[in-house]
Design a protein around this motif. Structure first.
Motif, PDB file in Angstrom:
ATOM      1  N   GLU A 239      10.752  -9.874  55.478  1.00  0.00           N
ATOM      2  CA  GLU A 239      10.526 -10.550  56.706  1.00  0.00           C
ATOM      3  C   GLU A 239       9.190 -10.020  57.100  1.00  0.00           C
ATOM      4  O   GLU A 239       8.461 -10.573  57.695  1.00  0.00           O
ATOM      5  CB  GLU A 239      11.550 -10.477  57.816  1.00  0.00           C
ATOM      6  N   LEU A 240       9.082  -8.596  56.974  1.00  0.00           N
ATOM      7  CA  LEU A 240       7.883  -7.799  57.321  1.00  0.00           C
ATOM      8  C   LEU A 240       6.568  -8.462  56.959  1.00  0.00           C
ATOM      9  O   LEU A 240       5.631  -8.814  57.510  1.00  0.00           O
ATOM     10  CB  LEU A 240       7.679  -6.216  57.167  1.00  0.00           C
ATOM     11  N   ARG A 241       6.808  -8.707  55.542  1.00  0.00           N
ATOM     12  CA  ARG A 241       5.542  -9.292  54.579  1.00  0.00           C
ATOM     13  C   ARG A 241       5.490 -10.635  55.167  1.00  0.00           C
ATOM     14  O   ARG A 241       4.136 -11.346  55.199  1.00  0.00           O
ATOM     15  CB  ARG A 241       5.962  -9.089  53.156  1.00  0.00           C
ATOM     16  N   ARG A 242       6.381 -11.384  55.419  1.00  0.00           N
ATOM     17  CA  ARG A 242       6.190 -12.736  55.652  1.00  0.00           C
ATOM     18  C   ARG A 242       5.442 -12.981  57.004  1.00  0.00           C
ATOM     19  O   ARG A 242       4.465 -13.606  57.274  1.00  0.00           O
ATOM     20  CB  ARG A 242       7.648 -13.679  55.915  1.00  0.00           C
ATOM     21  N   THR A 243       5.960 -12.083  58.061  1.00  0.00           N
ATOM     22  CA  THR A 243       5.182 -12.094  59.430  1.00  0.00           C
ATOM     23  C   THR A 243       3.825 -11.527  59.404  1.00  0.00           C
ATOM     24  O   THR A 243       2.954 -12.079  59.933  1.00  0.00           O
ATOM     25  CB  THR A 243       5.973 -11.142  60.599  1.00  0.00           C
ATOM     26  N   LEU A 244       3.553 -10.707  58.522  1.00  0.00           N
ATOM     27  CA  LEU A 244       2.067 -10.034  58.373  1.00  0.00           C
ATOM     28  C   LEU A 244       1.302 -11.101  57.560  1.00  0.00           C
ATOM     29  O   LEU A 244       0.241 -11.236  57.894  1.00  0.00           O
ATOM     30  CB  LEU A 244       2.206  -8.589  57.747  1.00  0.00           C
ATOM     31  N   GLY A 245       1.860 -11.854  56.761  1.00  0.00           N
ATOM     32  CA  GLY A 245       1.195 -12.727  56.204  1.00  0.00           C
ATOM     33  C   GLY A 245       0.797 -13.904  56.965  1.00  0.00           C
ATOM     34  O   GLY A 245      -0.379 -14.424  56.985  1.00  0.00           O
ATOM     35  N   LEU A 246       1.545 -14.243  57.913  1.00  0.00           N
ATOM     36  CA  LEU A 246       1.341 -15.349  58.702  1.00  0.00           C
ATOM     37  C   LEU A 246       0.300 -14.707  59.739  1.00  0.00           C
ATOM     38  O   LEU A 246      -0.710 -15.447  60.246  1.00  0.00           O
ATOM     39  CB  LEU A 246       2.538 -15.682  59.800  1.00  0.00           C
ATOM     40  N   LEU A 247       0.426 -13.781  60.134  1.00  0.00           N
ATOM     41  CA  LEU A 247      -0.991 -12.986  61.036  1.00  0.00           C
ATOM     42  C   LEU A 247      -2.139 -12.950  60.152  1.00  0.00           C
ATOM     43  O   LEU A 247      -3.075 -13.192  60.808  1.00  0.00           O
ATOM     44  CB  LEU A 247      -0.226 -11.778  61.459  1.00  0.00           C
ATOM     45  N   ARG A 248      -2.235 -12.586  58.939  1.00  0.00           N
ATOM     46  CA  ARG A 248      -3.265 -12.780  58.108  1.00  0.00           C
ATOM     47  C   ARG A 248      -3.693 -14.253  57.895  1.00  0.00           C
ATOM     48  O   ARG A 248      -4.911 -14.276  57.545  1.00  0.00           O
ATOM     49  CB  ARG A 248      -3.148 -11.948  56.926  1.00  0.00           C
TER      50      ARG A 248
END
Length: 390
Positions: A239-248
């Motif tokens: 989930e952290l990777r998904r959220t950070l991916g959206l931020l990037r």
């Protein structure tokens, strides 16, 4: 200082001065006015026009005096008496009068500009009075030549100030909108991170505590507990990777699919592995949910169960998922004793209420009359229900 002042001269100033000089030279060469002083006057007028925005009033006064001297001076051209009407001198005075109205209008918030503006207005009035004195037979010309460009400059100055103020207001509004959008995005991200990490970490902490107590007691450790910790950790990282991916700004093909009600069984399984028995009751015919509603419904259930694990000290919990005509109803109850408010200001409850209100729904959270705590939410999905019915 002089270099800074000269640096304020624009290309348009140079173009206007050059165009004026060409016009004046053509007039002198074609009409052949008498007198040999005009090259010096023309050079001075051109220089004044070049720097007219730097010294508007000082640039206008010599031009006005020159027009007074020669405008009505009679001369003999081709054996006939005529008026020594040098048009380029009048044009120079008109350009400078416009500049006075444009750059030093008689009203401004700054005191220094007001004094300069009043001096410019007084110069215009004096010029009109002098022209009228020398040429009382044609007062309209005496008034029109200095006043018309001066008033035009004032009008354009007022309009330019209004446009500047309007542009400033629009820029401030856009900046405020950008700040609000940033704050909304920050709140959304914070809510996502809270819902995601709080649940997984809570499950991990509780299961790790069980493992520690069993090790302290010399009891064997259930492998499923360790698998539960590992699974919760993986979910948190995913989930952290998904959220950070959206931020990037990563593309959809690289981002993990969002959570939804189809993963409810996995969520309940994690809570059960953490040691809290959960009873699930489903009512109504499930209908497809809009993606945003699907995620919000899952997060509400996740946060409610996480709060039971963290704060309720309950022995069991119940989850009801009810699809009705007016939307999706969710209910999470537990049998724990009354608990004090959660540390941190109850951000979880605030986030759940925001998710519900985002779609026009409502959320109730509070103690139950028979004991324990309950969270009840309704998310309206009328369009989806109607589409499913067809």
């Amino acid at each position: 200082m002089l270099r800074q002042q000269l640096g304020r001269i624009r290309r348009t100033d140079v173009a206007v001065a050059a165009g004026f000089a060409v016009f004046a030279l053509l007039e002198e060469l074609l009409i052949k006015w008498p007198g040999d002083w005009w090259p010096f006057a023309l050079t001075g007028a051109t220089l004044l026009i070049l720097v007219r925005r730097l010294i508007p009033v000082l640039a206008m006064i010599p031009n006005a005096l020159a027009v007074m001297e020669t405008f009505y001076e009679e001369a003999t051209i081709g054996g006939e008496e005529t008026v020594n009407f040098r048009l380029w001198q009048v044009v120079a005075m008109i350009i400078c009068a416009y500049t006075v109205g444009r750059w030093v209008p008689p009203f401004d918030a700054r005191r220094r500009i007001v004094r300069r503006g009043l001096l410019g207005a007084a110069t215009i009035v004096l010029t009109v009075a002098t022209y009228w004195y020398f040429n009382p037979e044609d007062p309209m010309i005496d008034i029109f030549i200095p006043v018309a460009p001066y008033v035009l400059g004032i009008v354009i100055s007022v309009q330019a100030r209004k446009l500047t103020e309007a542009a400033g207001v629009r820029a401030e509004f856009r900046e405020r909108q950008a700040r609000e959008a940033v704050m909304e995005e920050r709140v959304r991200i914070a809510r996502e991170l809270h819902d995601m990490v709080a649940h997984s970490v809570t499950v991990m902490v509780i299961q790790a505590g069980v493992v520690r107590r069993r090790l302290d007691a010399g009891l064997p450790v259930d492998a499923q507990l360790l698998q539960g910790i590992e699974s919760a950790g993986r979910d948190a990282v995913t989930e952290l990777r998904r959220t950070l991916g959206l931020l990037r700004g990563d593309g959809a093909e690289t981002a993990q699919p969002p959570v939804g009600m189809d993963r409810l069984d996995d969520l309940v399984g994690q809570v059960r592995e953490a040691g809290l028995p959960v009873t699930v009751r489903r009512c109504g015919d499930p209908v497809p949910l809009l993606p945003a509603v699907d995620v919000s419904a899952y997060r509400i259930v996740q946060e409610a169960l996480t709060n039971v694990l963290k704060h309720a000290h309950a022995t069991s919990a119940g989850l009801t998922v009810d699809y009705r005509a007016d939307g999706l109803h969710l209910e999470v109850v537990n049998d724990g004793p009354p608990a004090p408010p959660a540390p941190g200001g109850g951000q979880g409850l605030i986030g759940m209420r925001e998710r519900a209100s985002l779609f026009g729904g409502e959320l109730h959270a509070g103690p139950r009359p028979q004991g324990g705590f309950e969270v009840r939410a309704r998310l309206p999905v009328p369009a989806v229900v109607e589409g499913a019915a067809r």
